[in-house]
Design a protein around this motif. Structure first.
Motif, PDB file in Angstrom:
ATOM      1  N   ARG A 123       0.836  -1.203   0.000  1.00 45.19           N
ATOM      2  CA  ARG A 123       0.000   0.000   0.000  1.00 45.19           C
ATOM      3  C   ARG A 123       0.867   1.247   0.000  1.00 45.19           C
ATOM      4  N   ALA A 124       1.974   1.185   0.718  1.00 43.89           N
ATOM      5  CA  ALA A 124       2.894   2.323   0.716  1.00 43.89           C
ATOM      6  C   ALA A 124       3.471   2.535  -0.678  1.00 43.89           C
ATOM      7  N   LEU A 125       3.798   1.428  -1.333  1.00 41.64           N
ATOM      8  CA  LEU A 125       4.336   1.519  -2.692  1.00 41.64           C
ATOM      9  C   LEU A 125       3.293   2.127  -3.633  1.00 41.64           C
ATOM     10  N   GLU A 126       2.064   1.720  -3.444  1.00 40.56           N
ATOM     11  CA  GLU A 126       0.983   2.254  -4.268  1.00 40.56           C
ATOM     12  C   GLU A 126       0.884   3.772  -4.101  1.00 40.56           C
ATOM     13  N   LEU A 127       1.008   4.198  -2.866  1.00 41.06           N
ATOM     14  CA  LEU A 127       0.939   5.628  -2.587  1.00 41.06           C
ATOM     15  C   LEU A 127       2.106   6.370  -3.241  1.00 41.06           C
ATOM     16  N   ALA A 128       3.281   5.764  -3.157  1.00 42.92           N
ATOM     17  CA  ALA A 128       4.457   6.385  -3.772  1.00 42.92           C
ATOM     18  C   ALA A 128       4.289   6.474  -5.287  1.00 42.92           C
ATOM     19  N   THR A 129       3.671   5.444  -5.872  1.00 42.47           N
ATOM     20  CA  THR A 129       3.445   5.454  -7.318  1.00 42.47           C
ATOM     21  C   THR A 129       2.481   6.576  -7.691  1.00 42.47           C
ATOM     22  N   THR A 130       1.454   6.745  -6.867  1.00 41.89           N
ATOM     23  CA  THR A 130       0.517   7.841  -7.101  1.00 41.89           C
ATOM     24  C   THR A 130       1.227   9.187  -6.979  1.00 41.89           C
TER      25      THR A 130
END
Ligand code: ADP
Ligand code: MG
Lengths: 326, 250
Positions: B156-163
């Motif tokens: 989820r953290a990675l997803e946020l960073a991608t966003t």
């Protein structure tokens, strides 16, 4: 990592070397047949393995390439290279038309639409007179490479095909490892996410589809020149199924897997001709056994094995930093 | 409300056959705020996100983003205009490494994403920025880990960073703390607070203490309709809201 890289380079060197000596070891026509179908399967794999789209109508592009090349070489009298390019061009155009209509659907619907279009092409080939109908388009002249070297010489013909194969293979390899290929992988992995990041997913799929159709068309064009005929079997849905088989057998989503699969299938079909219609049964059995025992395909399993032996658990792609799990 | 409205819906309706999932929702999201959308399961929150990002067509109503009507825009276009969504279930590219995940987002602005003849090495220029973004969400050590191997909270953290890599003006987060352990929730809350600086966030969230912590404004949705709107303090005392939550617990 660099050891893995050099191993990869070594692998390529071996493949090219094998390709160069192949016509001295096996019948050149057999080797050329393998190359053409290997290219066909590699083109197909660009779509299935790297974009996640299962087309069940790729015979249309192989067949269109073959028939148009035959027409161009035989009736229009074009030089071999131009005839091959014409076949490829028509397959590309077909790919653009079929692709733009099929790409809106996914999964089984996509497969069925591509199959439907391929059946349409089959019907047209049967109906039109210039294709020779049931007899196929026969007596396609091989012509001369660059207008100089007669391609009736099996070895000359072989290296002509091998050169085209290497060129096409390089295009595929490059496309997979390009910015475009990177987006394709993202689309395959998670389409809604790619869309939400601003990628017009359908356009990427379409470009992949057209590229795949073009290369499948090239494979068909070369095949027509090699065998000097184009036949209904090239546009038949059996071909569309066979290419799925080759790709899964060798390993979808691997660069050389489809070629290995093509080699195995063509070899089985060639060396088992004595047993007649049992060929289908045996190929089918080999396929089932392979898929059950190594799901990643032959090359996929080998690659996983090598990767594991290089990186211990095989979890990380590089060993740059130690991980602390949290 | 004193700030300017950046995202607005007017009478938004979504009907699936007979079933009306979203029924006349009018929302106003203020620029620079953290706006929470809460409500029982099945209230239509995710559907509102799908409508806002054009993942599904609108039955009736209007969506305006920065004053422009985007009701008919293409989904990929929404992201290019600066509104990027996340998903209720973590949305990563599992077979890619963490750094490659971020690169997917970063490479778009290079304008070479259709170049199938260009080498992948042309993307290496993005790595420095990608690693920076990973560090921002505490994933610096995991840059070369294949994403499927990451624990859920890290995904989820990675997803946020991608966003974040797209530097969006508006972020739509669908249950960013769902399925997380206590520690991870704290980390994500701090992260959202930090990245919300200078942006607008519209988030769906079930964990009410997270909402209380973060949200400047809360809209409560039930059965496709807006039940209440206001600060957390206001809506949490609203009798209609209490009833909806007790009547159909989340
Ligand atoms: N594609 C769809 N087709 C039919 N019904 C749907 C669809 N998507 C959502 N729904 C229905 O709409 C309602 C709202 O769903 P959703 O927006 O996911 O709720 P939530 O507030 O929990 O996110 C649910 O009853 C759901 O079953
Ligand atoms: Mg939801």
């Amino acid at each position: 990592m660099s050891r893995l890289r050099s191993l990869e380079a070594l692998g390529w060197g071996v493949l090219v070397a094998v390709g160069i000596v192949a016509p001295f070891v096996v019948y050149p026509v057999f080797a050329m047949n393998v190359l053409c179908l290997a290219l066909f399967a590699s083109a197909f794999n660009l779509l299935l393995g790297y974009t996640g789209l299962l087309s069940f109508g790729h015979a249309a592009f192989l067949g269109a390439g073959a028939y148009v090349t035959g027409l161009a070489a035989k009736t229009w009298g074009l030089p071999t290279e131009l005839a091959v390019l014409s076949g490829t061009a028509v397959a590309t155009a077909l790919g653009a038309i079929f692709g733009s209509l099929a790409i809106r659907r996914s999964g089984i619907y996509f497969a069925m639409i591509t199959l439907g279009f391929a059946q349409l092409v089959y019907f047209l080939v049967v109906q039109m007179s210039w294709t020779g109908g049931e007899d196929g388009l026969q007596g396609i002249p091989r012509g001369k490479a660059l207008g100089l070297f007669p391609l009736d010489q099996q070895l000359t013909m072989y290296y002509f095909v091998f050169t085209a194969f290497l060129g096409a293979f390089f295009v595929i390899h490059r496309a997979i490892h390009s910015p475009f290929g990177h987006v394709l992988r993202a689309v395959r992995e998670n389409e809604p996410r790619a869309l939400s990041l601003g990628y017009d997913v359908d356009r990427y799929k379409l470009v992949a589809f057209v590229l795949s159709a073009a290369l499948a068309g090239l494979a068909g064009s070369l095949k027509a020149v090699v065998l000097q005929f184009a036949s209904l079997s090239d546009v038949h849905w059996h071909r569309s199924g066979e290419v799925v088989l080759m790709t899964l057998l060798g390993g979808m989503g691997t660069v050389v897997g489809p070629s290995v699969g093509a080699l195995i299938v063509v070899a089985l079909e060639n060396y088992l001709t004595d047993v007649g219609s049992w060929v289908t049964v045996i190929t089918g059995a080999v396929f089932v056994v392979c898929v059950l025992s190594f799901r990643r395909g032959i090359v996929g399993e080998v690659r996983a094995l090598v990767a594991r032996s290089f990186t211990g658990a095989g979890r990380k792609r590089s060993s740059s930093s130690p991980s602390s799990s949290g | 409300m004193n700030g300017e409205c950046i995202l607005e819906t007017r009478g938004l309706v979504k009907q699936f056959n007979e079933f009306v999932a979203v029924n006349g929702v009018s929302l106003r999201v203020e620029r620079g705020s953290i706006h929470a959308l809460i409500g029982p399961n099945g209230a239509g929150k995710t559907t509102v996100f799908n409508l806002l990002t054009r993942f599904i067509p609108v039955t009736r109503g209007e969506i305006r983003f920065r004053g422009e009507d985007i009701t008919g825009a293409r989904p990929a276009d929404i992201a290019r205009r600066g509104m990027v969504r996340s998903f209720q279930v973590s949305a990563v590219f599992p077979a890619l490494t963490a750094v490659e995940n971020i690169r997917v987002a970063l490479q778009r602005k290079l304008g070479t994403s259709f170049h199938f003849w260009r080498t992948e090495r042309s993307l290496e220029a993005l790595d420095a920025r990608a690693v920076e973004l990973l560090a921002e969400v505490g994933l610096a050590e995991h840059s070369d880990t294949v994403t499927v191997e990451l624990p859920y909270g890290r995904k989820r953290a990675l997803e946020l960073a991608t966003t974040l890599a797209l530097d969006p003006e508006v972020m739509l987060l669908d249950e960013p703390t769902q399925g997380m352990g206590h520690e991870d929730v704290g980390r994500v809350v701090a992260l959202i607070r930090r990245v919300a600086q200078g942006r607008t966030v519209l988030m769906v969230e079930h964990n009410l203490s997270v909402v209380q912590d973060l949200a400047d404004r809360v809209t409560v949705l039930a059965r496709g309709q807006v039940l209440a709107e206001g600060s957390y303090g206001e809506v949490s005392k609203d009798p209609a809201v209490l009833e909806a939550y007790i009547g159909a617990p989340a």
